[in-house]
Design a protein around this motif. Structure first.
Motif, mmCIF file in Angstrom:
data_model
loop_
_atom_site.group_PDB
_atom_site.id
_atom_site.type_symbol
_atom_site.label_atom_id
_atom_site.label_comp_id
_atom_site.label_asym_id
_atom_site.label_seq_id
_atom_site.Cartn_x
_atom_site.Cartn_y
_atom_site.Cartn_z
ATOM 1 N N GLU A 183 50.121 39.738 37.379
ATOM 2 C CA GLU A 183 49.007 38.933 36.864
ATOM 3 C C GLU A 183 48.917 37.608 37.621
ATOM 4 O OE1 GLU A 183 46.804 36.116 34.586
ATOM 5 O OE2 GLU A 183 48.978 35.999 34.691
ATOM 6 N N LYS A 184 50.053 36.985 37.879
ATOM 7 C CA LYS A 184 50.057 35.726 38.622
ATOM 8 C C LYS A 184 49.527 35.906 40.040
ATOM 9 C CE LYS A 184 53.797 33.330 36.251
ATOM 10 N NZ LYS A 184 55.191 32.846 36.356
ATOM 11 N N ARG A 185 49.767 37.061 40.614
ATOM 12 C CA ARG A 185 49.310 37.349 41.983
ATOM 13 C C ARG A 185 47.877 37.864 42.028
ATOM 14 N NH1 ARG A 185 53.873 37.903 45.854
ATOM 15 N NH2 ARG A 185 55.317 36.380 45.000
ATOM 16 N N GLY A 186 47.206 37.934 40.865
ATOM 17 C CA GLY A 186 45.805 38.321 40.822
ATOM 18 C C GLY A 186 45.538 39.815 40.821
ATOM 19 N N TYR A 187 46.563 40.610 40.588
ATOM 20 C CA TYR A 187 46.399 42.067 40.635
ATOM 21 C C TYR A 187 45.326 42.563 39.664
ATOM 22 C CZ TYR A 187 47.512 47.024 40.486
ATOM 23 O OH TYR A 187 47.425 48.385 40.539
ATOM 24 N N PHE A 188 45.252 41.979 38.495
ATOM 25 C CA PHE A 188 44.324 42.457 37.468
ATOM 26 C C PHE A 188 42.927 41.849 37.591
ATOM 27 C CE2 PHE A 188 48.604 42.747 35.623
ATOM 28 C CZ PHE A 188 48.644 44.109 35.382
ATOM 29 N N SER A 189 42.761 40.863 38.443
ATOM 30 C CA SER A 189 41.483 40.154 38.525
ATOM 31 C C SER A 189 40.334 41.043 38.990
ATOM 32 C CB SER A 189 41.609 38.931 39.428
ATOM 33 O OG SER A 189 41.926 39.322 40.748
ATOM 34 N N HIS A 190 40.620 42.074 39.740
ATOM 35 C CA HIS A 190 39.567 42.970 40.223
ATOM 36 C C HIS A 190 39.350 44.174 39.309
ATOM 37 C CE1 HIS A 190 43.091 45.126 41.691
ATOM 38 N NE2 HIS A 190 42.319 46.188 41.804
ATOM 39 N N MET A 191 40.129 44.270 38.243
ATOM 40 C CA MET A 191 40.039 45.421 37.334
ATOM 41 C C MET A 191 39.187 45.090 36.116
ATOM 42 S SD MET A 191 43.861 46.888 37.018
ATOM 43 C CE MET A 191 44.710 47.677 38.365
ATOM 44 N N ASN A 192 38.468 46.085 35.637
ATOM 45 C CA ASN A 192 37.776 45.932 34.365
ATOM 46 C C ASN A 192 38.764 46.279 33.245
ATOM 47 O OD1 ASN A 192 37.665 48.783 33.710
ATOM 48 N ND2 ASN A 192 36.006 48.979 35.180
ATOM 49 N N PRO A 193 38.430 46.015 31.972
ATOM 50 C CA PRO A 193 39.367 46.272 30.877
ATOM 51 C C PRO A 193 39.855 47.722 30.796
ATOM 52 C CG PRO A 193 37.603 44.868 30.110
ATOM 53 C CD PRO A 193 37.230 45.302 31.509
ATOM 54 N N VAL A 194 39.002 48.670 31.105
ATOM 55 C CA VAL A 194 39.407 50.083 31.047
ATOM 56 C C VAL A 194 40.480 50.375 32.094
ATOM 57 C CG1 VAL A 194 38.607 52.464 31.354
ATOM 58 C CG2 VAL A 194 37.205 50.840 30.079
ATOM 59 N N GLU A 195 40.290 49.879 33.307
ATOM 60 C CA GLU A 195 41.267 50.084 34.374
ATOM 61 C C GLU A 195 42.581 49.370 34.059
ATOM 62 O OE1 GLU A 195 38.364 50.409 38.277
ATOM 63 O OE2 GLU A 195 38.786 48.423 37.434
ATOM 64 N N GLY A 248 50.424 40.657 27.269
ATOM 65 C CA GLY A 248 49.425 41.413 26.507
ATOM 66 C C GLY A 248 48.274 40.530 26.068
ATOM 67 N N GLU A 249 48.599 39.308 25.650
ATOM 68 C CA GLU A 249 47.550 38.368 25.248
ATOM 69 C C GLU A 249 46.677 37.998 26.430
ATOM 70 O OE1 GLU A 249 48.691 35.042 22.802
ATOM 71 O OE2 GLU A 249 50.252 36.244 21.831
ATOM 72 N N LYS A 250 47.284 37.753 27.578
ATOM 73 C CA LYS A 250 46.512 37.387 28.767
ATOM 74 C C LYS A 250 45.599 38.524 29.206
ATOM 75 C CE LYS A 250 49.568 33.977 30.744
ATOM 76 N NZ LYS A 250 50.339 33.551 31.913
ATOM 77 N N LEU A 251 46.087 39.746 29.078
ATOM 78 C CA LEU A 251 45.296 40.906 29.510
ATOM 79 C C LEU A 251 44.379 41.416 28.404
ATOM 80 C CD1 LEU A 251 48.029 42.895 31.466
ATOM 81 C CD2 LEU A 251 46.301 41.320 32.387
ATOM 82 N N GLY A 252 44.578 40.947 27.174
ATOM 83 C CA GLY A 252 43.740 41.378 26.056
ATOM 84 C C GLY A 252 44.088 42.761 25.552
ATOM 85 N N ILE A 253 45.384 43.107 25.539
ATOM 86 C CA ILE A 253 45.802 44.432 25.087
ATOM 87 C C ILE A 253 46.781 44.281 23.924
ATOM 88 C CG2 ILE A 253 46.999 46.562 25.719
ATOM 89 C CD1 ILE A 253 45.993 46.110 28.570
ATOM 90 N N CYS A 254 46.454 44.907 22.807
ATOM 91 C CA CYS A 254 47.305 44.912 21.623
ATOM 92 C C CYS A 254 48.473 45.862 21.867
ATOM 93 C CB CYS A 254 46.493 45.368 20.416
ATOM 94 S SG CYS A 254 47.454 45.567 18.900
ATOM 95 N N TYR A 255 49.696 45.391 21.640
ATOM 96 C CA TYR A 255 50.852 46.243 21.909
ATOM 97 C C TYR A 255 51.009 47.356 20.872
ATOM 98 C CZ TYR A 255 53.997 44.364 18.304
ATOM 99 O OH TYR A 255 54.578 44.013 17.112
ATOM 100 N N TYR A 256 50.373 47.221 19.711
ATOM 101 C CA TYR A 256 50.537 48.212 18.651
ATOM 102 C C TYR A 256 49.547 49.367 18.773
ATOM 103 C CZ TYR A 256 51.667 50.087 14.084
ATOM 104 O OH TYR A 256 52.069 50.912 13.069
#
Length: 83
Positions: free
Chosen positions: A18-30, A57-65
């Motif tokens: 996340e710090k390296r920007g890996y998720f910045s080009h992904m949409n929530p589904v990806e 999980g909070e940064k990416l918007g994904i609930c762990y449960y």
């Protein structure tokens, strides 16, 4: 017994990505699909989903449960899972 060391190692990898920007080009589904793949690897080694997604999980918007995408994540949980 949970593999805490493995869980936190995967957590650190996700934080680094996340710090390296890996998720910045992904949409929530990806993003959700990729995170699920990481969690699947962790499950093979008896890791804990909550530990793997701690803080990230909070940064990416994904609930762990429930593993659903939601911008309102607190303590790792979406509103439905918090209630």
């Amino acid at each position: 017994m949970s593999n805490h060391d493995g869980s936190y190692m995967l957590n650190e990898v996700l934080i680094l990505l996340e710090k390296r920007g890996y998720f910045s080009h992904m949409n929530p589904v990806e993003t959700k699909k990729f995170v699920n793949e990481i969690l699947s690897i962790g499950n093979e080694y008896d890791c804990n989903d909550g530990e793997i997604l701690e803080d990230i999980g909070e940064k990416l918007g994904i609930c762990y449960y429930c593993m659903e995408y939601n911008k309102d994540i607190e303590d790792g949980l979406c509103p439905s899972c918090r209630s």
